[in-house]
Design an enzyme around this catalytic site. Structure first.
Site, PDB file in Angstrom:
ATOM      1  N   CYS A 115       1.067  -1.182   0.071  1.00 38.97           N
ATOM      2  CA  CYS A 115       0.112  -0.101  -0.036  1.00 38.97           C
ATOM      3  C   CYS A 115       1.049   1.295   0.060  1.00 38.97           C
ATOM      4  O   CYS A 115       1.779   1.476   0.984  1.00 38.97           O
ATOM      5  CB  CYS A 115      -0.782  -0.069   1.300  1.00 38.97           C
ATOM      6  SG  CYS A 115      -1.883   1.374   1.339  1.00 38.97           S
TER       7      CYS A 115
ATOM      8  N   GLU B 200     -10.855   0.177  -5.226  1.00 32.83           N
ATOM      9  CA  GLU B 200      -9.528  -0.766  -4.293  1.00 32.83           C
ATOM     10  C   GLU B 200     -10.322  -2.045  -3.977  1.00 32.83           C
ATOM     11  O   GLU B 200     -11.360  -2.305  -3.184  1.00 32.83           O
ATOM     12  CB  GLU B 200      -9.089   0.056  -3.112  1.00 32.83           C
ATOM     13  CG  GLU B 200      -7.925   0.636  -3.129  1.00 32.83           C
ATOM     14  CD  GLU B 200      -7.135   0.974  -1.963  1.00 32.83           C
ATOM     15  OE1 GLU B 200      -7.239   0.337  -1.181  1.00 32.83           O
ATOM     16  OE2 GLU B 200      -7.144   2.528  -1.950  1.00 32.83           O
ATOM     17  N   ARG B 201      -9.486  -3.232  -4.347  1.00 33.19           N
ATOM     18  CA  ARG B 201      -9.520  -4.440  -3.910  1.00 33.19           C
ATOM     19  C   ARG B 201      -9.302  -4.507  -2.413  1.00 33.19           C
ATOM     20  O   ARG B 201      -8.289  -4.081  -1.753  1.00 33.19           O
ATOM     21  CB  ARG B 201      -8.639  -5.355  -4.750  1.00 33.19           C
ATOM     22  CG  ARG B 201      -8.392  -6.809  -4.070  1.00 33.19           C
ATOM     23  CD  ARG B 201      -7.334  -7.463  -5.076  1.00 33.19           C
ATOM     24  NE  ARG B 201      -6.062  -7.301  -4.278  1.00 33.19           N
ATOM     25  CZ  ARG B 201      -4.946  -7.938  -4.476  1.00 33.19           C
ATOM     26  NH1 ARG B 201      -5.041  -9.087  -5.522  1.00 33.19           N
ATOM     27  NH2 ARG B 201      -3.982  -7.560  -3.983  1.00 33.19           N
TER      28      ARG B 201
ATOM     29  N   CYS C 249      -5.232   6.301  -4.239  1.00 31.39           N
ATOM     30  CA  CYS C 249      -4.564   4.788  -4.086  1.00 31.39           C
ATOM     31  C   CYS C 249      -3.061   5.140  -4.403  1.00 31.39           C
ATOM     32  O   CYS C 249      -2.925   5.379  -5.845  1.00 31.39           O
ATOM     33  CB  CYS C 249      -5.289   3.831  -4.889  1.00 31.39           C
ATOM     34  SG  CYS C 249      -4.340   2.266  -4.818  1.00 31.39           S
TER      35      CYS C 249
ATOM     36  N   THR D 294       0.009   3.081  -4.970  1.00 32.18           N
ATOM     37  CA  THR D 294       0.406   2.331  -5.734  1.00 32.18           C
ATOM     38  C   THR D 294      -0.677   2.159  -7.220  1.00 32.18           C
ATOM     39  O   THR D 294       0.136   2.025  -8.294  1.00 32.18           O
ATOM     40  CB  THR D 294       0.437   0.578  -5.158  1.00 32.18           C
ATOM     41  OG1 THR D 294      -1.179   0.270  -4.910  1.00 32.18           O
ATOM     42  CG2 THR D 294       1.161   0.292  -4.333  1.00 32.18           C
TER      43      THR D 294
HETATM   44  N1  LIG Z   1      -6.112  -2.648  -1.767  1.00 35.60           N
HETATM   45  C1  LIG Z   1      -4.733  -2.891  -2.410  1.00 35.60           C
HETATM   46  C2  LIG Z   1      -3.494  -2.481  -1.901  1.00 35.60           C
HETATM   47  C3  LIG Z   1      -3.792  -1.016  -1.292  1.00 35.60           C
HETATM   48  C4  LIG Z   1      -3.279   0.078  -2.114  1.00 35.60           C
HETATM   49  C5  LIG Z   1      -3.304   1.153  -1.351  1.00 35.60           C
HETATM   50  N2  LIG Z   1      -4.527   1.910  -1.003  1.00 35.60           N
HETATM   51  C6  LIG Z   1      -2.100   2.323  -2.007  1.00 35.60           C
HETATM   52  O1  LIG Z   1      -2.125   3.328  -1.749  1.00 35.60           O
HETATM   53  O2  LIG Z   1      -1.246   1.758  -2.821  1.00 35.60           O
HETATM   54  C7  LIG Z   1      -4.624  -4.507  -2.556  1.00 35.60           C
HETATM   55  O3  LIG Z   1      -4.373  -5.231  -1.684  1.00 35.60           O
HETATM   56  O4  LIG Z   1      -4.883  -4.922  -3.836  1.00 35.60           O
END
Ligand SMILES: N[C@@H](CCC[C@H](N)C(=O)O)C(=O)O
Length: 259
Positions: free
Chosen positions: A74, A188-189, A198, A200
């Site tokens: 994250c 978001e997953r 988000c 990433t």
């Molecule tokens: N929800 C995601 C990872 C989280 C992403 C996050 N909010 C970010 O800022 O990168 C997953 O597990 O797929």
């Protein structure tokens, strides 16, 4: 038992932070983490992050999505954890920490955190979308006008559909504003809804935009529902390296909750 928690947010992507240096938090209790993240029955957050000890680095990041399951990397959570480590007095202005996708170097100055993300080499360019992994998997769709999209409904169909199915993906809808600026909305997953940002995800958008020649810039400004982020990188042959995600990370409140 009383649990002391801290709440942080990075461009509206919000997280419960727990100082778990004594390793006492019950991290296999999925329903507890899910309840703590619930906005009606708990503290409320997009995810929960444990700050744990690391053998060689300053600390270790353990990240859970709001559904209670351990997630992949994250970006905004990592930036917030750096601000939390500073608040706890573990670091001053720079750090290297362990996370699920490897080591991350970061700097912090006046609540602006710049976080080094993993190098990216594999990028799938399909007719309708681009897919890549920046620590978490991201499906990217460039659109004309993202303000009219029902992100929860359309994003959920893509997240559970082919080729992702149960493992799923995060889904980003992107509108180009200028050569080097974009507006992004993300499903978001693990939250199974649209979030305000988000990390990433915007990192994946910046790399995808460069790879598909939508931009020739290597410093990209991204507007998300909760504020502004910046992604920079170097392109070396087919790889994207020295990828940095930069933006605000802020302490919101702290408290105790009975668990
Ligand atoms: N929800 C995601 C990872 C989280 C992403 C996050 N909010 C970010 O800022 O990168 C997953 O597990 O797929």
């Amino acid at each position: 038992m009383k649990l002391h928690f801290y709440k942080y947010q990075g461009t509206g992507n919000d997280f419960i932070m727990i100082d778990n240096r004594n390793l006492s938090f019950p991290k296999t209790n999925i329903s507890l983490i899910n309840k703590l993240c619930d906005r009606r029955f708990g503290i409320g957050a997009d995810g929960l992050i444990l700050l744990e000890p690391s053998n060689k680095q300053d600390f270790k990041m353990v990240y859970f999505n709001a559904d209670g399951n351990e997630g992949s990397m994250c970006g905004n959570g990592g930036r917030c954890l750096v601000a939390f480590a500073k608040q706890l007095g573990i670091i001053t202005y720079k750090t290297t920490f362990d996370a699920v996708d490897g080591l991350h170097y970061a700097t912090i100055e006046n609540n602006i955190v710049s976080l080094k993300m993993i190098d990216v080499t594999e990028i799938e360019i399909a007719k309708e979308y681009t897919f890549l992994n920046t620590g978490s998997p991201h499906h990217i769709s460039f659109c004309k006008n993202i303000s009219t999209i029902n992100v929860k409904e359309v994003g959920s169909k893509i997240r559970y559909g082919a080729p992702y199915f149960e493992e799923g993906t995060n889904v980003n809808f992107v509108e180009q504003l200028t050569n080097n600026s974009f507006k992004v909305r993300t499903y978001e997953r693990g939250v199974e809804d649209e979030t305000l940002a988000c990390g990433t995800g915007v990192t994946a958008v910046a790399i995808a935009a460069n790879k598909t020649n939508i931009t020739n810039s290597n410093t990209i400004k991204i507007e998300v529902l909760g504020g502004n982020l910046e992604v920079s990188f170097e392109k070396k042959n087919t790889s994207y390296t020295n990828v940095f995600l930069k933006g605000p990370a802020q302490f919101v409140f702290e408290g105790n909750i009975t668990i």
